[in-house]
Design a protein around this motif. Structure first.
Motif, PDB file in Angstrom:
ATOM      1  N   VAL A 140       1.546  -2.051   7.008  1.00 18.32           N
ATOM      2  CA  VAL A 140       2.719  -1.453   7.645  1.00 18.32           C
ATOM      3  C   VAL A 140       2.421  -1.107   9.096  1.00 18.32           C
ATOM      4  O   VAL A 140       1.354  -0.582   9.422  1.00 18.32           O
ATOM      5  N   GLY A 141       3.371  -1.392   9.966  1.00 18.82           N
ATOM      6  CA  GLY A 141       3.311  -0.964  11.359  1.00 18.82           C
ATOM      7  C   GLY A 141       4.568  -0.214  11.723  1.00 18.82           C
ATOM      8  O   GLY A 141       5.635  -0.423  11.130  1.00 18.82           O
ATOM      9  N   TYR A 142       4.475   0.667  12.707  1.00 22.67           N
ATOM     10  CA  TYR A 142       5.612   1.531  13.048  1.00 22.67           C
ATOM     11  C   TYR A 142       5.631   1.799  14.540  1.00 22.67           C
ATOM     12  O   TYR A 142       4.586   1.819  15.209  1.00 22.67           O
ATOM     13  N   ALA A 143       6.807   1.988  15.076  1.00 19.16           N
ATOM     14  CA  ALA A 143       6.980   2.438  16.463  1.00 19.16           C
ATOM     15  C   ALA A 143       8.309   3.172  16.565  1.00 19.16           C
ATOM     16  O   ALA A 143       9.255   2.894  15.824  1.00 19.16           O
ATOM     17  N   CYS A 144       8.373   4.130  17.491  1.00 14.33           N
ATOM     18  CA  CYS A 144       9.618   4.851  17.735  1.00 14.33           C
ATOM     19  C   CYS A 144       9.609   5.365  19.171  1.00 14.33           C
ATOM     20  O   CYS A 144       8.606   5.268  19.865  1.00 14.33           O
ATOM     21  N   LYS A 145      10.728   5.921  19.602  1.00 12.66           N
ATOM     22  CA  LYS A 145      10.872   6.332  20.989  1.00 12.66           C
ATOM     23  C   LYS A 145      10.627   7.823  21.212  1.00 12.66           C
ATOM     24  O   LYS A 145      11.027   8.371  22.244  1.00 12.66           O
ATOM     25  N   ASP A 146       9.923   8.466  20.277  1.00 12.68           N
ATOM     26  CA  ASP A 146       9.594   9.888  20.462  1.00 12.68           C
ATOM     27  C   ASP A 146       8.786  10.123  21.735  1.00 12.68           C
ATOM     28  O   ASP A 146       8.975  11.133  22.426  1.00 12.68           O
ATOM     29  N   THR A 147       7.837   9.232  22.027  1.00 12.28           N
ATOM     30  CA  THR A 147       6.859   9.447  23.091  1.00 12.28           C
ATOM     31  C   THR A 147       6.691   8.183  23.919  1.00 12.28           C
ATOM     32  O   THR A 147       7.116   7.095  23.517  1.00 12.28           O
ATOM     33  N   GLU A 148       6.009   8.302  25.055  1.00 12.43           N
ATOM     34  CA  GLU A 148       5.744   7.120  25.879  1.00 12.43           C
ATOM     35  C   GLU A 148       4.818   6.150  25.165  1.00 12.43           C
ATOM     36  O   GLU A 148       4.817   4.944  25.448  1.00 12.43           O
ATOM     37  N   GLU A 149       4.028   6.634  24.228  1.00  8.58           N
ATOM     38  CA  GLU A 149       3.167   5.767  23.434  1.00  8.58           C
ATOM     39  C   GLU A 149       3.940   5.011  22.363  1.00  8.58           C
ATOM     40  O   GLU A 149       3.376   4.178  21.655  1.00  8.58           O
ATOM     41  N   LEU A 150       5.236   5.324  22.225  1.00  7.66           N
ATOM     42  CA  LEU A 150       6.080   4.781  21.152  1.00  7.66           C
ATOM     43  C   LEU A 150       5.507   5.148  19.783  1.00  7.66           C
ATOM     44  O   LEU A 150       5.428   4.337  18.863  1.00  7.66           O
ATOM     45  N   MET A 151       5.098   6.405  19.687  1.00 12.46           N
ATOM     46  CA  MET A 151       4.546   6.973  18.461  1.00 12.46           C
ATOM     47  C   MET A 151       5.322   8.237  18.092  1.00 12.46           C
ATOM     48  O   MET A 151       5.944   8.867  18.952  1.00 12.46           O
ATOM     49  N   PRO A 152       5.255   8.640  16.815  1.00  9.47           N
ATOM     50  CA  PRO A 152       5.876   9.908  16.418  1.00  9.47           C
ATOM     51  C   PRO A 152       5.239  11.076  17.172  1.00  9.47           C
ATOM     52  O   PRO A 152       4.021  11.100  17.381  1.00  9.47           O
ATOM     53  N   LEU A 153       6.043  12.039  17.551  1.00  4.95           N
ATOM     54  CA  LEU A 153       5.540  13.176  18.316  1.00  4.95           C
ATOM     55  C   LEU A 153       4.533  14.032  17.551  1.00  4.95           C
ATOM     56  O   LEU A 153       3.526  14.465  18.142  1.00  4.95           O
ATOM     57  N   PRO A 154       4.715  14.316  16.243  1.00  8.75           N
ATOM     58  CA  PRO A 154       3.753  15.197  15.568  1.00  8.75           C
ATOM     59  C   PRO A 154       2.324  14.664  15.582  1.00  8.75           C
ATOM     60  O   PRO A 154       1.385  15.413  15.870  1.00  8.75           O
ATOM     61  N   ILE A 155       2.130  13.376  15.307  1.00 13.42           N
ATOM     62  CA  ILE A 155       0.770  12.831  15.287  1.00 13.42           C
ATOM     63  C   ILE A 155       0.226  12.701  16.706  1.00 13.42           C
ATOM     64  O   ILE A 155      -0.973  12.902  16.944  1.00 13.42           O
ATOM     65  N   THR A 156       1.081  12.394  17.659  1.00 10.46           N
ATOM     66  CA  THR A 156       0.630  12.281  19.052  1.00 10.46           C
ATOM     67  C   THR A 156       0.079  13.612  19.553  1.00 10.46           C
ATOM     68  O   THR A 156      -1.008  13.669  20.147  1.00 10.46           O
ATOM     69  N   LEU A 157       0.806  14.694  19.322  1.00  9.06           N
ATOM     70  CA  LEU A 157       0.334  16.006  19.759  1.00  9.06           C
ATOM     71  C   LEU A 157      -0.895  16.452  18.972  1.00  9.06           C
ATOM     72  O   LEU A 157      -1.817  17.067  19.530  1.00  9.06           O
ATOM     73  N   SER A 158      -0.939  16.122  17.687  1.00  5.97           N
ATOM     74  CA  SER A 158      -2.103  16.486  16.878  1.00  5.97           C
ATOM     75  C   SER A 158      -3.362  15.818  17.419  1.00  5.97           C
ATOM     76  O   SER A 158      -4.420  16.454  17.535  1.00  5.97           O
ATOM     77  N   HIS A 159      -3.262  14.522  17.748  1.00  4.07           N
ATOM     78  CA  HIS A 159      -4.413  13.822  18.332  1.00  4.07           C
ATOM     79  C   HIS A 159      -4.832  14.440  19.659  1.00  4.07           C
ATOM     80  O   HIS A 159      -6.024  14.636  19.928  1.00  4.07           O
ATOM     81  N   LYS A 160      -3.861  14.734  20.503  1.00  3.83           N
ATOM     82  CA  LYS A 160      -4.184  15.273  21.824  1.00  3.83           C
ATOM     83  C   LYS A 160      -4.842  16.648  21.729  1.00  3.83           C
ATOM     84  O   LYS A 160      -5.710  16.994  22.548  1.00  3.83           O
ATOM     85  N   LEU A 161      -4.461  17.430  20.736  1.00  6.26           N
ATOM     86  CA  LEU A 161      -5.071  18.743  20.555  1.00  6.26           C
ATOM     87  C   LEU A 161      -6.553  18.618  20.205  1.00  6.26           C
ATOM     88  O   LEU A 161      -7.398  19.316  20.781  1.00  6.26           O
ATOM     89  N   VAL A 162      -6.881  17.727  19.251  1.00  6.54           N
ATOM     90  CA  VAL A 162      -8.303  17.614  18.889  1.00  6.54           C
ATOM     91  C   VAL A 162      -9.102  16.903  19.981  1.00  6.54           C
ATOM     92  O   VAL A 162     -10.288  17.176  20.164  1.00  6.54           O
ATOM     93  N   GLN A 163      -8.448  16.012  20.732  1.00  6.56           N
ATOM     94  CA  GLN A 163      -9.129  15.422  21.889  1.00  6.56           C
ATOM     95  C   GLN A 163      -9.506  16.505  22.892  1.00  6.56           C
ATOM     96  O   GLN A 163     -10.613  16.524  23.440  1.00  6.56           O
ATOM     97  N   LYS A 164      -8.558  17.414  23.148  1.00  3.88           N
ATOM     98  CA  LYS A 164      -8.825  18.505  24.089  1.00  3.88           C
ATOM     99  C   LYS A 164      -9.894  19.444  23.543  1.00  3.88           C
ATOM    100  O   LYS A 164     -10.769  19.916  24.298  1.00  3.88           O
ATOM    101  N   LEU A 165      -9.841  19.708  22.253  1.00  3.76           N
ATOM    102  CA  LEU A 165     -10.839  20.566  21.630  1.00  3.76           C
ATOM    103  C   LEU A 165     -12.242  19.981  21.792  1.00  3.76           C
ATOM    104  O   LEU A 165     -13.196  20.683  22.151  1.00  3.76           O
TER     105      LEU A 165
END
Length: 399
Positions: A140-165
């Protein structure tokens, strides 16, 4: 599965991510580091490398067929050290941990179907039909217009938080941080559009003598406020930092780890279905990996070409066959074209046979280690071939 909630007036959706020091992610990183080390020498190697990890012990298992020699224990120790587990006080460290190997060659029954597809055995004269899928399954593949990455916003922010951590730990901004950690973000949606951040959860491993109030204030300042957009925060937004009250014991000393146990962290945070199996440690003849990358490639280009606001693509394979047995699309009522027209465009633009995917996306290269944490999709920090939008114009030319 019903998608009625997508168009609801209001609903909450939550995704999570984990740091490099999470025990499951350590295993993913080791699996992909071994894969990359082999592919850098032998591009046609067959690799299915699984890892289990616990206090003081790393177990490497799987099936590997290659002419390359790789010093696997050295690869393992480097990965663990780079993550930050290099101090015996952490209860697990790269120098003293035991390493056990149990590796065999790929089964001849599987190998023959991969090396010579059913189509080739049926005298189909096409080089892209020579390789059969390494297993059956649906990807399965997925894309949406939530973010500039064309990814869902919840997972995008979750990744960015642990990257920053991890960034502030590696830069020693907060010297008391240790490698293990998690994030979780809950977004309130309305009619399919993100409206606000409802809840943010951060759990971070730390040294034993740090006050929890200090951890809360530091993480709020250096991580959460740096990542969560101000326009998505309101007076009802909730923050939880180390809600268990203490997180000193972590990594493999706190929990066992296994390759492939964070598949929703690796993909779309639960926003789309997950097909097939895990990715890490698998060479591209395994359609669990290459098929999922191809499905993301298709979905992203469809959304970027403005055919739909959101798109989920499923590709199914039979072991030993080159042609997919099915391709299906879900656009959640956002498509600007009839279903059959979208399928027709996919068939014209994308060659979804394993050999074609491997060639188009250059998947025999040692590119996998950086994908083993912070997700395989939507990575603006990496130049990943399945994230390219090079099919948009070709799609639009068919409209």
């Amino acid at each position: 599965m019903s998608y009625d909630f997508i168009n609801a007036d209001s609903y909450l959706f939550t995704s999570e991510s984990v740091t490099e020091g999470h025990p499951d992610k350590i295993c993913d990183q080791i699996s992909d580091a071994i894969l990359d080390s082999i592919l850098s020498i032998d591009k046609k190697a067959r690799v299915a490398c699984e890892v289990a990890i616990t206090t003081g012990l790393v177990v490497i298992m799987g099936e590997i067929s290659t002419e390359a020699y790789v010093d696997i224990p050295s690869v393992v120790r480097k990965v663990i050290s780079d993550i930050g587990f290099n101090d015996p006080e952490l209860g697990f460290d790269s120098k003293s941990c035991g390493i056990m190997l149990s590796i065999n060659e790929q089964s001849q029954d599987i190998s023959q179907g991969v090396s010579e597809s059913l189509e080739k055995r049926s005298n189909v004269q096409d080089e892209k039909s020579t390789i059969g899928a390494g297993d059956q399954g649906m990807m399965v593949g997925y894309a949406c217009k939530d973010t500039e990455e064309l990814m869902p916003l919840p997972i995008t922010l979750s990744h960015k938080l642990v990257q920053k951590l991890s960034e502030i730990r590696n830069k020693n901004v907060l010297p008391y941080l240790r490698p293990d950690g998690k994030s979780q973000v809950t977004i309130e949606y309305s009619n399919g559009k993100p409206q606000r951040v409802d809840t943010v959860v951060i759990s971070t491993q730390h040294e034993p003598d740090v006050d929890q109030n200090q951890i809360y204030n530091d993480i709020l300042k250096h991580v959460i406020n740096e990542i969560i957009p101000e326009n998505l925060i309101d007076e009802k937004t909730k923050y939880y930092v180390n809600p268990s009250g203490r997180f000193v014991i972590g990594g493999p000393n706190g929990d066992t780890g296994l390759t492939g146990r964070k598949i929703l962290v690796d993909t779309y945070g639960g926003f789309a279905r997950h097909g097939g199996g895990a990715f890490s440690g698998k060479d591209p003849t395994k359609v669990d990996r290459s098929g999922a990358y191809a499905a993301r490639y298709v979905a992203k280009n469809i959304v970027a070409a403005d055919l739909a606001e959101a798109c989920e693509v499923q590709i199914a394979y039979a072991i030993g066959m080159a042609e997919p047995v099915s391709v299906s699309v879900e656009t959640y009522g956002t498509s600007k074209l009839p279903y059959n027209k979208i399928i027709e465009i996919i068939e014209q633009v994308f060659d979804l046979r394993p050999a074609a995917i491997i060639d188009q996306l250059n998947l025999r290269s040692p590119i996998y280690s950086p994908t083993s944490f912070y997700g395989h999709f939507g990575r603006l920090d990496l130049d990943l071939p399945w994230e390219k939008l090079d099919k948009v114009q070709e799609i639009q030319n068919l409209l």
